[in-house]
Motif scaffolding. Structure first.
Motif, mmCIF file in Angstrom:
data_model
loop_
_atom_site.group_PDB
_atom_site.id
_atom_site.type_symbol
_atom_site.label_atom_id
_atom_site.label_comp_id
_atom_site.label_asym_id
_atom_site.label_seq_id
_atom_site.Cartn_x
_atom_site.Cartn_y
_atom_site.Cartn_z
ATOM 1 N N ALA A 209 0.832 -1.202 0.000
ATOM 2 C CA ALA A 209 0.000 0.000 0.000
ATOM 3 C C ALA A 209 0.867 1.253 0.000
ATOM 4 O O ALA A 209 0.552 2.245 -0.686
ATOM 5 N N GLN A 210 1.974 1.240 0.758
ATOM 6 C CA GLN A 210 2.882 2.378 0.793
ATOM 7 C C GLN A 210 3.549 2.607 -0.562
ATOM 8 O O GLN A 210 3.708 3.749 -1.008
ATOM 9 N N VAL A 211 3.953 1.509 -1.209
ATOM 10 C CA VAL A 211 4.577 1.622 -2.531
ATOM 11 C C VAL A 211 3.574 2.164 -3.546
ATOM 12 O O VAL A 211 3.901 3.048 -4.350
ATOM 13 N N LYS A 212 2.357 1.659 -3.494
ATOM 14 C CA LYS A 212 1.318 2.128 -4.410
ATOM 15 C C LYS A 212 1.070 3.617 -4.221
ATOM 16 O O LYS A 212 0.948 4.374 -5.201
ATOM 17 N N ALA A 213 1.033 4.073 -2.961
ATOM 18 C CA ALA A 213 0.827 5.500 -2.677
ATOM 19 C C ALA A 213 2.017 6.325 -3.160
ATOM 20 O O ALA A 213 1.848 7.421 -3.712
ATOM 21 N N ALA A 214 3.227 5.811 -2.977
ATOM 22 C CA ALA A 214 4.428 6.536 -3.411
ATOM 23 C C ALA A 214 4.453 6.688 -4.925
ATOM 24 O O ALA A 214 4.824 7.752 -5.441
ATOM 25 N N VAL A 215 4.074 5.648 -5.644
ATOM 26 C CA VAL A 215 4.023 5.713 -7.104
ATOM 27 C C VAL A 215 3.036 6.790 -7.548
ATOM 28 O O VAL A 215 3.319 7.585 -8.460
ATOM 29 N N ALA A 216 1.879 6.843 -6.894
ATOM 30 C CA ALA A 216 0.874 7.850 -7.242
ATOM 31 C C ALA A 216 1.388 9.257 -6.954
ATOM 32 O O ALA A 216 1.169 10.187 -7.743
ATOM 33 N N GLU A 217 2.086 9.440 -5.840
ATOM 34 C CA GLU A 217 2.612 10.755 -5.471
ATOM 35 C C GLU A 217 3.745 11.193 -6.389
ATOM 36 O O GLU A 217 3.844 12.374 -6.761
ATOM 37 N N LEU A 218 4.599 10.262 -6.766
ATOM 38 C CA LEU A 218 5.748 10.603 -7.600
ATOM 39 C C LEU A 218 5.340 10.819 -9.056
ATOM 40 O O LEU A 218 5.966 11.598 -9.781
ATOM 41 N N GLY A 219 4.304 10.115 -9.498
ATOM 42 C CA GLY A 219 3.826 10.256 -10.861
ATOM 43 C C GLY A 219 4.755 9.599 -11.864
ATOM 44 O O GLY A 219 5.906 9.259 -11.564
ATOM 45 N N GLY A 220 4.259 9.387 -13.076
ATOM 46 C CA GLY A 220 5.064 8.793 -14.123
ATOM 47 C C GLY A 220 5.439 7.367 -13.787
ATOM 48 O O GLY A 220 4.623 6.578 -13.322
ATOM 49 N N ALA A 221 6.707 7.039 -14.038
ATOM 50 C CA ALA A 221 7.225 5.703 -13.754
ATOM 51 C C ALA A 221 8.464 5.858 -12.872
ATOM 52 O O ALA A 221 9.590 5.824 -13.357
ATOM 53 N N PRO A 222 8.274 6.045 -11.568
ATOM 54 C CA PRO A 222 9.414 6.277 -10.679
ATOM 55 C C PRO A 222 10.330 5.063 -10.614
ATOM 56 O O PRO A 222 9.894 3.920 -10.815
ATOM 57 N N THR A 223 11.605 5.322 -10.329
ATOM 58 C CA THR A 223 12.553 4.226 -10.163
ATOM 59 C C THR A 223 12.353 3.576 -8.799
ATOM 60 O O THR A 223 11.764 4.164 -7.884
ATOM 61 N N ALA A 224 12.889 2.375 -8.667
ATOM 62 C CA ALA A 224 12.811 1.688 -7.380
ATOM 63 C C ALA A 224 13.504 2.503 -6.299
ATOM 64 O O ALA A 224 13.018 2.578 -5.166
ATOM 65 N N ARG A 225 14.642 3.141 -6.620
ATOM 66 C CA ARG A 225 15.354 3.943 -5.615
ATOM 67 C C ARG A 225 14.504 5.126 -5.149
ATOM 68 O O ARG A 225 14.470 5.441 -3.954
ATOM 69 N N GLN A 226 13.793 5.776 -6.069
ATOM 70 C CA GLN A 226 12.925 6.885 -5.669
ATOM 71 C C GLN A 226 11.838 6.413 -4.710
ATOM 72 O O GLN A 226 11.522 7.103 -3.735
ATOM 73 N N VAL A 227 11.286 5.238 -4.967
ATOM 74 C CA VAL A 227 10.264 4.696 -4.080
ATOM 75 C C VAL A 227 10.868 4.328 -2.732
ATOM 76 O O VAL A 227 10.288 4.610 -1.672
ATOM 77 N N VAL A 228 12.046 3.719 -2.738
ATOM 78 C CA VAL A 228 12.725 3.358 -1.488
ATOM 79 C C VAL A 228 12.965 4.597 -0.637
ATOM 80 O O VAL A 228 12.762 4.590 0.584
ATOM 81 N N GLU A 229 13.399 5.686 -1.256
ATOM 82 C CA GLU A 229 13.690 6.908 -0.510
ATOM 83 C C GLU A 229 12.455 7.442 0.210
ATOM 84 O O GLU A 229 12.582 8.092 1.254
ATOM 85 N N ARG A 230 11.285 7.145 -0.317
ATOM 86 C CA ARG A 230 10.045 7.578 0.343
ATOM 87 C C ARG A 230 9.546 6.548 1.357
ATOM 88 O O ARG A 230 9.252 6.881 2.501
ATOM 89 N N VAL A 231 9.457 5.301 0.914
ATOM 90 C CA VAL A 231 8.817 4.279 1.736
ATOM 91 C C VAL A 231 9.737 3.791 2.853
ATOM 92 O O VAL A 231 9.273 3.460 3.948
ATOM 93 N N TYR A 232 11.049 3.754 2.584
ATOM 94 C CA TYR A 232 12.010 3.217 3.549
ATOM 95 C C TYR A 232 12.867 4.319 4.169
ATOM 96 O O TYR A 232 13.984 4.074 4.598
ATOM 97 N N ALA A 233 12.307 5.525 4.235
ATOM 98 C CA ALA A 233 13.073 6.660 4.769
ATOM 99 C C ALA A 233 13.513 6.432 6.210
ATOM 100 O O ALA A 233 14.548 6.957 6.642
ATOM 101 N N ASP A 234 12.759 5.637 6.972
ATOM 102 C CA ASP A 234 13.090 5.390 8.382
ATOM 103 C C ASP A 234 13.950 4.150 8.589
ATOM 104 O O ASP A 234 14.240 3.766 9.726
ATOM 105 N N VAL A 235 14.389 3.539 7.485
ATOM 106 C CA VAL A 235 15.194 2.311 7.543
ATOM 107 C C VAL A 235 16.658 2.667 7.313
ATOM 108 O O VAL A 235 16.977 3.553 6.507
#
Length: 257
Positions: A209-235
């Protein structure tokens, strides 16, 4: 688990003992759990996941001989690197899903029951972490390899690992009898594997669900690293590279949904 556990064969259940390999790390936790299986009173044993090609570790395992068969939960080096050499040392076949790791020709297939060391060991196909991942079911426990760890969560090692397969494997483990003991490839044993598998399923649903939300927020076709930077920011950033493998698997899963 204390470093004092290295080099010591520790009995965990009436049929399973663990020898911890001295290869701790970010991905291996305290190290690889090599499992030694035998029915009470059996002179011979079964060895699961001999681990890295560490001479001292393999020598300690060889002291448990005679070994009837060596089994692999999957082919990652921290589980398999020492397997063929160990098999030669103790004159035992090595069985795995992937032919590359076998010694003696026999593989592992769904529904196989391995009769050895006074035990009946059933092969449970559990792909997802890798395509070749399996678990081994005993009467009193299930050896889970990296499908379910004793601490934390595991990585879906894309592109070999696929999230759809992994979710199906977790559901298979969650359907086992309540109170089934989990004997993982890394970390401490799990008193209730079913509860752990259900926890993993909930975690995966939350991450998806977090990845799906991040993709929607980033728009287009974000890279895996861009998604990680959002979803795994606390890791911890040392875990971002393996997190990218899982995110790639999640993005593929969402595209195919």
């Amino acid at each position: 688990m204390s470093p004092l556990a290295y080099g010591v064969l520790r009995q965990v259940t009436p049929t399973a003992a663990v020898l911890l390999a001295e290869n701790p790390g970010v991905m291996t936790l305290d190290g690889t759990n090599t499992w030694v299986l035998r029915a009470p009173g059996s002179a011979s044993c079964v060895v699961v996941d001999p681990g890295p090609a560490d001479a001292a570790h393999l020598a300690r395992l060889a002291a448990q001989a005679p070994v009837e068969v060596v089994l692999l939960t999957h082919g990652h080096p921290d589980h398999s690197e020492g397997a063929r050499e160990f098999g030669r040392q103790v004159d035992a076949p090595v069985r795995s899903v992937d032919p590359a790791f076998r010694l003696g020709g026999l593989g592992l297939d769904e529904g196989d029951v391995i009769e050895a060391a006074g035990l009946s060991i059933r092969v449970l196909p559990t792909p997802g972490h890798t395509a070749d991942s399996v678990c081994f079911q005993l009467d009193d426990a299930v050896l889970t390899g990296d499908t379910v760890l004793g601490r934390g969560t595991t990585v879906v090692a894309h592109p070999d690992g696929r999230l759809g397969d992994y979710l199906a494997s977790l559901r298979l483990l969650a359907a086992l009898p309540a109170g089934t003991v989990g004997l993982p490839g890394h970390g401490p044993e799990l008193p209730d594997l079913v509860a752990a598998a259900n926890g993993y399923l909930a975690h995966r649903e939350q991450r998806l669900a977090q990845v799906k939300a991040a993709v929607a927020e980033l728009g287009g076709a974000p890279t895996a690293r861009q998604v990680v930077e959002r979803v795994y920011a606390d890791v911890d950033r040392s875990l971002w590279e393996p997190a990218e493998w899982s995110v790639r698997a999640q993005l593929e899963y969402l595209r195919d949904a």
